[in-house]
Scaffold this motif. Structure first.
Motif, short mmCIF file in Angstrom:
data_model
loop_
_atom_site.label_atom_id
_atom_site.label_comp_id
_atom_site.label_asym_id
_atom_site.label_seq_id
_atom_site.Cartn_x
_atom_site.Cartn_y
_atom_site.Cartn_z
N LYS A 19 -73.57 36.73 104.29
CA LYS A 19 -73.36 37.13 102.89
C LYS A 19 -72.49 38.37 102.80
O LYS A 19 -72.73 39.35 103.48
N GLN A 324 -63.30 47.57 88.92
CA GLN A 324 -63.76 46.33 88.26
C GLN A 324 -65.11 46.56 87.60
O GLN A 324 -65.37 46.11 86.49
N LYS A 325 -65.97 47.29 88.29
CA LYS A 325 -67.32 47.52 87.79
C LYS A 325 -67.38 48.67 86.79
O LYS A 325 -68.47 49.05 86.35
N GLY A 348 -74.96 52.58 95.34
CA GLY A 348 -73.69 51.87 95.40
C GLY A 348 -72.89 52.21 96.64
O GLY A 348 -73.18 53.17 97.35
N ALA A 349 -71.90 51.38 96.89
CA ALA A 349 -70.98 51.62 98.00
C ALA A 349 -69.62 51.10 97.59
O ALA A 349 -69.51 50.16 96.80
N GLU A 377 -81.24 46.72 100.05
CA GLU A 377 -81.81 45.64 99.24
C GLU A 377 -83.16 46.04 98.61
O GLU A 377 -83.38 45.84 97.42
N GLU A 397 -66.37 40.46 84.64
CA GLU A 397 -67.58 40.11 85.40
C GLU A 397 -67.77 38.61 85.31
O GLU A 397 -68.28 38.10 84.31
N GLY A 400 -72.17 38.00 87.23
CA GLY A 400 -73.00 39.20 87.31
C GLY A 400 -74.44 38.81 87.59
O GLY A 400 -74.96 37.87 86.99
N TYR A 405 -81.27 40.42 87.02
CA TYR A 405 -82.45 41.04 87.64
C TYR A 405 -83.07 42.04 86.66
O TYR A 405 -84.28 42.14 86.55
P1 ADP Z 1 -70.63 41.31 92.68
O1 ADP Z 1 -70.95 40.03 93.39
O2 ADP Z 1 -69.34 41.30 91.90
O3 ADP Z 1 -70.74 42.54 93.54
P2 ADP Z 1 -73.07 40.76 91.16
O4 ADP Z 1 -73.76 41.51 90.08
O5 ADP Z 1 -72.79 39.32 90.91
O6 ADP Z 1 -71.74 41.56 91.53
O7 ADP Z 1 -73.92 40.80 92.51
C1 ADP Z 1 -74.16 42.01 93.16
C2 ADP Z 1 -75.36 41.80 94.08
O8 ADP Z 1 -75.31 42.77 95.11
C3 ADP Z 1 -76.67 41.99 93.40
O9 ADP Z 1 -77.62 41.17 94.07
C4 ADP Z 1 -76.98 43.48 93.60
O10 ADP Z 1 -78.35 43.76 93.53
C5 ADP Z 1 -76.43 43.66 94.98
N1 ADP Z 1 -75.94 45.01 95.27
C6 ADP Z 1 -74.76 45.57 94.90
N2 ADP Z 1 -74.63 46.80 95.44
C7 ADP Z 1 -75.73 47.02 96.16
C8 ADP Z 1 -76.19 48.11 96.98
N3 ADP Z 1 -75.45 49.20 97.15
N4 ADP Z 1 -77.38 47.98 97.60
C9 ADP Z 1 -78.14 46.88 97.44
N5 ADP Z 1 -77.77 45.82 96.69
C10 ADP Z 1 -76.57 45.89 96.06
#
Ligand code: ADP
Length: 501
Positions: A19, A324-325, A348-349, A377, A397, A400, A405
């Protein structure tokens, strides 16, 4: 009882094996989502080292063709798959069939699926994913006796050459197999230099305006979109938006021309993994009827982020740090948020410049803005459970997930009105509030004034406990499981099968 429709789903990643983004969630969840609707889905993914290791696939040489028992089975071999030897193994993805394309020349290397350990895209990505497409087309065309498919479903540019191969270079004697091409994010198009065309094994006719050629090079997503029987993207609003230059990223003309064959289907969420009543990551599990228990999660989160407790709302952000975000605009909005008594916890990262701006904001507001950089996670779960509101100020988006969630966890989404955010959150305007159906706050235009106004509205509503609880409960009632989306994909496959008849 009619026979199940057999679908070959082709993706470059799928949970739980590999993933990097939302694509993996969809590819991993789809087989189970469509199964109750009479769809037998088989998934084909590349054999990256992690996949080979997780499934216990043996290296070439130690051949176990037709081995009995539950382990992977060697099903097929290519001596020359676009220039490399490859083997196909049958395994399983949960309860569903999985095929693994084991082509060491393409996939046996350290690093991520698309980039080397330094984060640079592999120079031969055109070759690696054309091979995935070629393999998918061969299988749909009947390469393995006894393994037939009624529909091929390709996800994103990495799988997009499969419909193009079926169109321009189908296996000899292959039946016509209709195709679905799903766009998870049109920003990623798989464009490569023209000299690669000669090595794709396509006839000259494929080098055409309505074929593979795109701006003088090879456009893989473009080729798939031109060739596919049906196109889908991951929300109805995004399906509309990508007809326009602001969102279509150059492909808007193609999207308009194929508009009659384009559908939008919102992604579902994994309601087993994301359920606040049973989530093992939470300090205090809860339901819509025991929202008071969220307070313990909020206190724990404040402690995690070294935030001072307060009466105001705790906003959370879980996001890639990219424009983008809207993360640049979030940085501009920090002073406003804190000035009105709000606090922010961000996980975030991503972009280093945005990270730097966030650090400056946190330094201006000690104990009111807390940051955690990295991917975590379990913390993402705790943030949805302890936050009062989740901010998602995306410029675009496609679907999303974080707002979904948020809805499931009673963490009220404050979102830009775009793509899947527009389709899944009901804005707390007067009509929606009085009807008791509002689930969050939406704002137009991702800029400082509009974000600041949305934050102001959220904080005002937060201080009306009855209205806020109504938002939380309405969100938690909403069903964004795979139930509806699984039925929608199944209907699509059925439609294609009927067109064949
Ligand atoms: P994208 O796929 O464009 O990044 P989405 O909202 O569709 O945006 O999905 C993002 C997913 O990644 C979600 O499950 C979110 O909880 C997770 N996520 C994003 N950044 C982090 C992070 N820094 N740590 C843990 N989970 C993250």
């Amino acid at each position: 009882m009619t026979a199940a429709i057999r679908v070959l789903s082709l993706a470059s990643e799928a949970v739980p094996l590999v993933k990097t983004g939302g694509l993996a969630d969809v590819a991993g969840a789809l087989p189970a989502a469509v199964a109750p609707h009479g769809i037998a889905m088989t998934t084909l993914i590349p054999g990256y080292p992690a996949v080979i290791a997780a499934l216990g696939i043996e290296a070439a040489g130690g051949r176990r063709r037709g081995r009995s028992g539950g382990g992977p089975r060697l099903l097929h071999q290519w001596d020359d798959l676009l220039g490399e030897g490859a083997r196909l193994h049958a395994a399983s993805l949960g309860a569903h069939p999985l095929l693994v394309l084991d082509a060491p020349g393409f996939f046996a290397r350290d690093g991520g699926p698309y980039a080397d350990p330094q984060g640079r895209d592999w120079a031969d990505n055109w070759h690696r994913f054309a091979a995935l497409g070629r393999a998918g087309a061969d299988l749909a065309g009947g390469a393995v006796p006894g393994l037939g498919f009624d529909v091929l479903h390709a996800h994103d540019w990495q799988a997009a050459m499969a419909p193009a191969y079926l169109r321009f270079a189908p296996p000899a004697g292959a039946p016509h197999v209709p195709t679905v091409m799903t766009i998870h994010n049109i920003a990623f198009q798989g464009w490569f230099a023209r000299e690669n065309f000669a090595r794709l094994g396509l006839p000259r006719a494929a080098w055409a305006f309505d074929g593979v050629e795109y701006h003088g090079g090879v456009g893989m997503l473009k080729a798939g979109l031109q060739a596919a029987s049906l196109i889908t993207t991951v929300s109805p609003t995004y399906a509309e938006e990508i007809r326009r230059p602001e969102f279509g990223m150059g492909l808007e003309g193609l999207i308009v021309s194929r508009g009659a064959r384009l559908r939008g289907i919102v992604n579902g969420i994994d309601t087993a993994a994301w359920n606040p009543a049973t989530d093992p990551a939470l300090v205090a599990p809860y339901t819509a009827r025991s929202l008071a228990r969220r307070a313990a999660n909020k206190r724990a989160l404040e402690a995690d982020f070294a935030l001072e407790p307060g009466d105001g709302p705790l906003f959370v952000v879980v996001s890639r740090l990219t424009t983008q975000k809207g993360m640049d605009v979030l940085c501009e909005g920090l002073d406003h948020l804190v000035g009105l008594g709000g606090r922010l916890a961000l996980l975030g990262a991503g972009d280093a410049a945005i990270e730097g701006e966030l650090r400056k904001g946190a330094a201006r507001h000690p104990r009111r803005v807390g940051l955690h950089f990295g991917y975590d996670e379990a913390l993402a779960h705790r943030m949805q459970a302890g936050g009062d509101a989740i901010l998602v100020p995306s410029r675009f988006e496609p679907c999303g997930l974080t707002q979904l969630y948020g809805l499931a966890y009673g963490c009220v989404p404050v979102v830009a009105r775009t793509g899947g955010l527009a389709d899944t959150v009901i804005d707390a305007n007067l009509a929606a509030l009085s009807a008791g159906v509002a689930t969050g706050i939406q704002f137009d235009h991702v800029d400082y004034p509009h974000l600041a106004q949305a934050i102001t509205r959220a904080i005002a509503l937060y201080h009306q406990p009855g209205a806020w609880r109504s938002l939380q409960r309405a969100g938690m009632r909403a069903d964004f499981s795979w139930r509806r989306s699984g039925a929608a994909y199944a209907a699509l496959y059925r439609e294609l099968k009927a067109e064949q008849a």
